[in-house]
Scaffold this motif. Structure first.
Motif, PDB file in Angstrom:
ATOM      1  N   VAL A 197      -2.478 -85.220 -61.439  1.00  0.00           N
ATOM      2  CA  VAL A 197      -1.410 -84.388 -60.879  1.00  0.00           C
ATOM      3  C   VAL A 197      -1.570 -82.990 -61.449  1.00  0.00           C
ATOM      4  O   VAL A 197      -1.940 -82.807 -62.609  1.00  0.00           O
ATOM      5  N   ALA A 198      -1.281 -81.984 -60.636  1.00  0.00           N
ATOM      6  CA  ALA A 198      -1.569 -80.610 -61.023  1.00  0.00           C
ATOM      7  C   ALA A 198      -0.451 -79.965 -61.819  1.00  0.00           C
ATOM      8  O   ALA A 198      -0.693 -79.010 -62.565  1.00  0.00           O
ATOM      9  N   ASP A 199       0.783 -80.446 -61.658  1.00  0.00           N
ATOM     10  CA  ASP A 199       1.910 -79.785 -62.324  1.00  0.00           C
ATOM     11  C   ASP A 199       2.977 -80.808 -62.666  1.00  0.00           C
ATOM     12  O   ASP A 199       2.933 -81.979 -62.246  1.00  0.00           O
ATOM     13  N   ILE A 200       3.968 -80.352 -63.433  1.00  0.00           N
ATOM     14  CA  ILE A 200       5.001 -81.260 -63.930  1.00  0.00           C
ATOM     15  C   ILE A 200       5.911 -81.741 -62.806  1.00  0.00           C
ATOM     16  O   ILE A 200       6.366 -82.895 -62.818  1.00  0.00           O
ATOM     17  N   ALA A 201       6.179 -80.901 -61.809  1.00  0.00           N
ATOM     18  CA  ALA A 201       7.023 -81.341 -60.697  1.00  0.00           C
ATOM     19  C   ALA A 201       6.400 -82.539 -59.996  1.00  0.00           C
ATOM     20  O   ALA A 201       7.094 -83.514 -59.657  1.00  0.00           O
ATOM     21  N   THR A 202       5.088 -82.502 -59.791  1.00  0.00           N
ATOM     22  CA  THR A 202       4.405 -83.635 -59.158  1.00  0.00           C
ATOM     23  C   THR A 202       4.424 -84.848 -60.076  1.00  0.00           C
ATOM     24  O   THR A 202       4.589 -85.990 -59.618  1.00  0.00           O
ATOM     25  N   LEU A 203       4.274 -84.608 -61.374  1.00  0.00           N
ATOM     26  CA  LEU A 203       4.342 -85.707 -62.342  1.00  0.00           C
ATOM     27  C   LEU A 203       5.712 -86.368 -62.298  1.00  0.00           C
ATOM     28  O   LEU A 203       5.820 -87.607 -62.261  1.00  0.00           O
ATOM     29  N   ARG A 204       6.772 -85.587 -62.297  1.00  0.00           N
ATOM     30  CA  ARG A 204       8.125 -86.131 -62.298  1.00  0.00           C
ATOM     31  C   ARG A 204       8.430 -86.890 -61.009  1.00  0.00           C
ATOM     32  O   ARG A 204       9.305 -87.765 -60.989  1.00  0.00           O
ATOM     33  N   ALA A 205       7.717 -86.576 -59.946  1.00  0.00           N
ATOM     34  CA  ALA A 205       7.917 -87.271 -58.671  1.00  0.00           C
ATOM     35  C   ALA A 205       7.138 -88.573 -58.610  1.00  0.00           C
ATOM     36  O   ALA A 205       7.197 -89.281 -57.604  1.00  0.00           O
ATOM     37  N   GLY A 206       6.407 -88.901 -59.702  1.00  0.00           N
ATOM     38  CA  GLY A 206       5.609 -90.111 -59.735  1.00  0.00           C
ATOM     39  C   GLY A 206       6.439 -91.364 -59.940  1.00  0.00           C
ATOM     40  O   GLY A 206       7.679 -91.333 -59.928  1.00  0.00           O
ATOM     41  N   THR A 207       5.757 -92.471 -60.145  1.00  0.00           N
ATOM     42  CA  THR A 207       6.395 -93.776 -60.301  1.00  0.00           C
ATOM     43  C   THR A 207       6.380 -94.193 -61.758  1.00  0.00           C
ATOM     44  O   THR A 207       5.323 -94.185 -62.396  1.00  0.00           O
ATOM     45  N   GLU A 208       7.537 -94.556 -62.284  1.00  0.00           N
ATOM     46  CA  GLU A 208       7.603 -95.009 -63.667  1.00  0.00           C
ATOM     47  C   GLU A 208       6.738 -96.253 -63.849  1.00  0.00           C
ATOM     48  O   GLU A 208       6.715 -97.141 -62.990  1.00  0.00           O
ATOM     49  N   GLY A 209       6.035 -96.295 -64.993  1.00  0.00           N
ATOM     50  CA  GLY A 209       5.141 -97.401 -65.267  1.00  0.00           C
ATOM     51  C   GLY A 209       3.716 -97.143 -64.821  1.00  0.00           C
ATOM     52  O   GLY A 209       2.808 -97.895 -65.189  1.00  0.00           O
ATOM     53  N   LEU A 265       4.236 -92.640 -67.238  1.00  0.00           N
ATOM     54  CA  LEU A 265       5.542 -92.094 -66.887  1.00  0.00           C
ATOM     55  C   LEU A 265       6.613 -93.146 -67.141  1.00  0.00           C
ATOM     56  O   LEU A 265       6.459 -94.313 -66.759  1.00  0.00           O
ATOM     57  N   GLY A 266       7.689 -92.742 -67.808  1.00  0.00           N
ATOM     58  CA  GLY A 266       8.774 -93.664 -68.110  1.00  0.00           C
ATOM     59  C   GLY A 266      10.080 -92.920 -68.241  1.00  0.00           C
ATOM     60  O   GLY A 266      10.192 -91.737 -67.897  1.00  0.00           O
ATOM     61  N   SER A 267      11.091 -93.611 -68.758  1.00  0.00           N
ATOM     62  CA  SER A 267      12.391 -92.973 -68.985  1.00  0.00           C
ATOM     63  C   SER A 267      13.121 -93.721 -70.073  1.00  0.00           C
ATOM     64  O   SER A 267      12.846 -94.894 -70.348  1.00  0.00           O
ATOM     65  N   PHE A 268      14.078 -93.041 -70.698  1.00  0.00           N
ATOM     66  CA  PHE A 268      14.919 -93.655 -71.715  1.00  0.00           C
ATOM     67  C   PHE A 268      16.276 -92.981 -71.665  1.00  0.00           C
ATOM     68  O   PHE A 268      16.371 -91.747 -71.718  1.00  0.00           O
ATOM     69  N   ASN A 269      17.329 -93.794 -71.541  1.00  0.00           N
ATOM     70  CA  ASN A 269      18.696 -93.264 -71.457  1.00  0.00           C
ATOM     71  C   ASN A 269      18.826 -92.204 -70.369  1.00  0.00           C
ATOM     72  O   ASN A 269      19.523 -91.197 -70.537  1.00  0.00           O
ATOM     73  N   GLY A 270      18.123 -92.430 -69.251  1.00  0.00           N
ATOM     74  CA  GLY A 270      18.238 -91.508 -68.125  1.00  0.00           C
ATOM     75  C   GLY A 270      17.373 -90.283 -68.211  1.00  0.00           C
ATOM     76  O   GLY A 270      17.387 -89.452 -67.289  1.00  0.00           O
ATOM     77  N   VAL A 271      16.628 -90.116 -69.292  1.00  0.00           N
ATOM     78  CA  VAL A 271      15.754 -88.949 -69.452  1.00  0.00           C
ATOM     79  C   VAL A 271      14.318 -89.372 -69.178  1.00  0.00           C
ATOM     80  O   VAL A 271      13.806 -90.308 -69.792  1.00  0.00           O
TER      81      VAL A 271
END
Length: 356
Positions: A197-209, A265-271
């Protein structure tokens, strides 16, 4: 306040430890929780006037130092104090007299984000060495194909295909015969190669795990020792790097550029979080300045996820507790005009703690 006691304990990879703590509850308004590398079970606050034993079995996956201790919690009915007696906290390695082999990593059913996988293992009561210089050696089977291995060092598997794999480690004598009884360990894992992925916006749009490689440069806006966390940001967004295992060995400071970071990619407590798999190496640039975006508190309250992990700036904030000293881990009510919000002293190594 002071709700914990901890101490550092050295453990050896492959060993199993029996952990025990005795607790005497005088009243039911508090309880104890064991901490053995991480938080474990609780005492029974309703079991009063007698000793209760709390137990846990810890399997060491690395030769390292871990934190062991206890935390104290209040329960319903707590007013100003509660009394708990604790005694005889022990952590004892189980005694093994027969040869054993234990695969430490990868873990069973682990998803690995690389075609190159390091198989770490440990043996007890068996010396792995070249022929004639020890008790024998190792035969390892990768998806059924056997390789003779004459070293206690980790096994490096390279160029694995995407998908499921099985590794079996078996101890053998110098004549390549299995020990009697057979001594072996097996691990099943999955290789999932990272998506670029080229940027963080694309990374954040990815799938957790899932695993990703951030190919574009992002800049560190904050770094702290706690869990080796770092916040990185580019022109499209920001994300928290949570690196409790310390995969990133290079020291990064505010203003350093980071490129080709691989992680999950993951999350913890909504972050949302990015969990790195490896060290991206030396900073791709240094001394970069990330200008914080100035926001109205009303905009932030309405759309806070749009600014998650970003460096932002609020002007004209009034603290309800003005005059008192800042403490760590505390929420403070704030106002910007008629808009209310919360300021949390979340970071423990900042210079305003203890000041008014």
């Amino acid at each position: 306040g002071d709700t914990d006691f901890r101490q550092s304990v050295d453990v050896t990879a492959g060993l199993t430890y029996d952990v025990s703590l005795w607790v005497y509850q005088v009243d039911s308004t508090a309880r104890v929780r064991m901490y053995v590398g991480t938080y474990q079970g609780y005492s029974d606050p309703l079991l009063l006037g007698e000793w209760q034993e709390m137990t846990y079995t810890y399997e060491a996956t690395a030769t390292e130092s871990i934190e062991v201790g206890a935390r104290f919690y209040d329960t319903p009915g707590f007013d100003t104090q509660a009394e708990i007696i604790i005694d005889h906290y022990t952590m004892v390695a189980q005694v093994v007299t027969e040869p054993t082999v234990t695969i430490i990593s990868p873990m069973e059913a682990e998803v690995v984000g690389s075609a190159d996988v390091t198989v770490e293992f440990s043996t007890q009561n068996f010396v792995v060495a070249t022929a004639g210089n020890g008790d024998g050696h190792v035969h390892y089977y990768l998806d059924g194909a056997m390789t003779m291995y004459y070293s206690p060092d980790p096994i490096e598997l390279t160029g694995l295909t995407e998908g499921d794999h099985t590794v079996i480690l078996k101890l053998v004598d110098d004549s390549h015969a299995d020990l009697v009884p057979s001594v072996a360990d097996t691990v099943n894992f999955t290789v999932s190669l990272p998506t670029d992925v080229a940027d963080i916006a694309t990374l954040r749009a990815g799938t957790e795990g899932e695993f990703y490689r951030l190919t574009g440069e992002a800049f560190v806006t904050f770094a702290q020792a706690f869990r080796s966390q770092k916040y990185i940001q580019d022109a499209t967004g920001a994300i928290l790097i949570d690196d409790n295992p310390g995969a990133i060995a290079t020291e990064y400071v505010i203003g350093d550029g980071m490129t080709n970071l691989v992680g999950e990619l993951g999350s913890f407590n909504g972050v949302m979080q990015f969990l790195p798999l490896s060290d991206p190496g030396a900073p791709s640039s240094t001394g970069n300045v990330t200008d914080p975006q100035t926001l109205e508190l009303s905009e932030f309250n309405s759309n806070f996820e749009d600014y998650e992990s970003e460096l932002v700036h609020f002007e004209g904030i009034t603290f309800s507790d003005a005059g008192s000293d800042f403490s760590n881990g505390t929420n403070y009510d704030v106002m910007q005009g008629a808009e209310a919000g919360i300021f949390r002293s979340h970071f423990y190594n900042v210079d305003y703690i203890g000041t008014a």
